[in-house]
Design a protein around this motif. Structure first.
Motif, PDB file in Angstrom:
ATOM      1  N   HIS A 186      33.214  46.560  36.448  1.00  0.00           N
ATOM      2  CA  HIS A 186      32.603  45.443  35.899  1.00  0.00           C
ATOM      3  C   HIS A 186      31.747  45.281  37.845  1.00  0.00           C
ATOM      4  O   HIS A 186      30.378  44.874  37.602  1.00  0.00           O
ATOM      5  CB  HIS A 186      33.592  44.434  36.825  1.00  0.00           C
TER       6      HIS A 186
ATOM      7  N   GLN B 140      35.370  41.218  31.691  1.00  0.00           N
ATOM      8  CA  GLN B 140      36.286  42.801  31.972  1.00  0.00           C
ATOM      9  C   GLN B 140      37.633  42.199  31.472  1.00  0.00           C
ATOM     10  O   GLN B 140      38.314  40.920  31.273  1.00  0.00           O
ATOM     11  CB  GLN B 140      36.169  42.836  33.102  1.00  0.00           C
TER      12      GLN B 140
ATOM     13  N   CYS C  95      31.071  34.495  38.695  1.00  0.00           N
ATOM     14  CA  CYS C  95      31.876  35.852  38.730  1.00  0.00           C
ATOM     15  C   CYS C  95      33.161  35.254  38.741  1.00  0.00           C
ATOM     16  O   CYS C  95      33.890  34.986  39.687  1.00  0.00           O
ATOM     17  CB  CYS C  95      30.969  36.443  39.500  1.00  0.00           C
TER      18      CYS C  95
ATOM     19  N   HIS D 254      31.753  44.630  30.457  1.00  0.00           N
ATOM     20  CA  HIS D 254      32.487  45.284  31.236  1.00  0.00           C
ATOM     21  C   HIS D 254      34.139  46.398  30.657  1.00  0.00           C
ATOM     22  O   HIS D 254      34.926  46.531  31.102  1.00  0.00           O
ATOM     23  CB  HIS D 254      32.619  45.314  32.498  1.00  0.00           C
TER      24      HIS D 254
ATOM     25  N   GLY E 132      35.495  38.830  38.401  1.00  0.00           N
ATOM     26  CA  GLY E 132      36.953  39.684  37.662  1.00  0.00           C
ATOM     27  C   GLY E 132      36.761  40.185  39.269  1.00  0.00           C
ATOM     28  O   GLY E 132      37.268  39.480  40.243  1.00  0.00           O
TER      29      GLY E 132
END
Length: 276
Positions: free
Chosen positions: A108, A36, A243, A134, A245
């Motif tokens: 996201h 993102q 992850c 994203h 984000g």
């Protein structure tokens, strides 16, 4: 969405679009990563009075290989930039664009939620998560594999959209959805200080035991430990999804998440989606 800090230094990189940057002692800006874009906003250098404020408009935030987070952008043309305003330890006020933050977090999180539906209801298709994009100019998630049958594709899209609409209507907590089927995957939240400690990561995997689980590390990722964690978890037979984000806390923040298109991209199946 605001935080007081101190300026560490001002820098400039030649030959790049966002050449000027600021480094501060603490930041609330999320750097680009996790599939993102970074937060946007302003850093105001305060020097005692409103007239002496210097506003730096942040257009991109990146974490370098040296793990230093640089806030790229430009000084507002209405402000005077002096040597005194760029001295080390001068007070700064960080303010992120809250609407952009929420928009990026929704894009996201929607990718995760689509993945949750695929892992829960569509496991027979043997789609392996590959990547996520994203950004606002066309969000998607990709899986290694394909759905060659047209009727299966229609059923696949309907399953995702119907399930997401139900979750949104029920205003389900995001964490509850990620844990929707505990037999198949488990959420494990690790804080930043824990992620820097490989021993903590090993304890986490041992705590989960030998179950085939999908660990979703929510928060900052720690690059030097990713390989170690991946190896440890694969030994347990699990599927890990790192992850880095931002996320929404409740699916009720969405008005709509909808898969709009499926497209074959080499060995991957691209699942495009929109959010409101």
């Amino acid at each position: 969405f605001n935080h007081n800090g101190k300026l560490v230094y001002y820098g400039k990189e030649h030959g790049v679009e966002e050449g000027e940057y600021l480094v501060v002692d603490e930041t609330i800006f999320h750097p680009q990563g996790g599939g993102q874009p970074s937060d946007k906003g302003t850093i105001t250098i305060t020097q005692g009075s409103k007239e002496n404020e210097t506003v730096f408009v942040v257009t991109k935030v990146m974490e370098g290989s040296d793990h230093i987070i640089r806030h790229y952008g430009y000084f507002s043309p209405t402000c005077a930039v002096t040597e005194a305003s760029l001295e080390k330890d001068v007070p700064v006020l960080l303010e992120i664009d809250s609407l952009k933050r929420e928009r990026f977090a929704k894009l996201h999180s929607a990718g995760h939620l689509i993945d949750c539906v695929v892992n829960t209801f569509c496991r027979d298709l043997n789609l392996i998560p590959s990547k996520g994009y994203h950004f606002e100019n066309g969000a998607y998630v990709e899986y290694i594999g394909d759905i060659p049958d047209v009727d299966q594709k229609v059923k696949f899209v309907k399953q995702i959209n119907d399930t997401l609409a139900e979750w949104i209507q029920q205003k389900t907590l995001a964490a509850d959805i990620i844990n929707f089927n505990a037999r198949d995957y488990t959420q494990q939240v690790l804080q930043l200080d824990e992620q820097k400690d490989p021993q903590k990561w090993q304890e986490t995997i041992q705590k989960l035991g030998g179950e085939a689980a999908q660990v979703r590390v929510i928060g900052w990722h720690c690059q030097e430990n990713e390989k170690k964690l991946s190896q440890l978890w694969q030994e347990k037979g699990g599927n890990m999804c790192m992850c880095g984000g931002t996320h929404v806390d409740n699916v009720g923040r969405f008005k709509k998440i909808a898969v709009t298109k499926l497209k074959k991209k080499q060995q991957n199946l691209r699942v495009s989606y929109v959010v409101e």
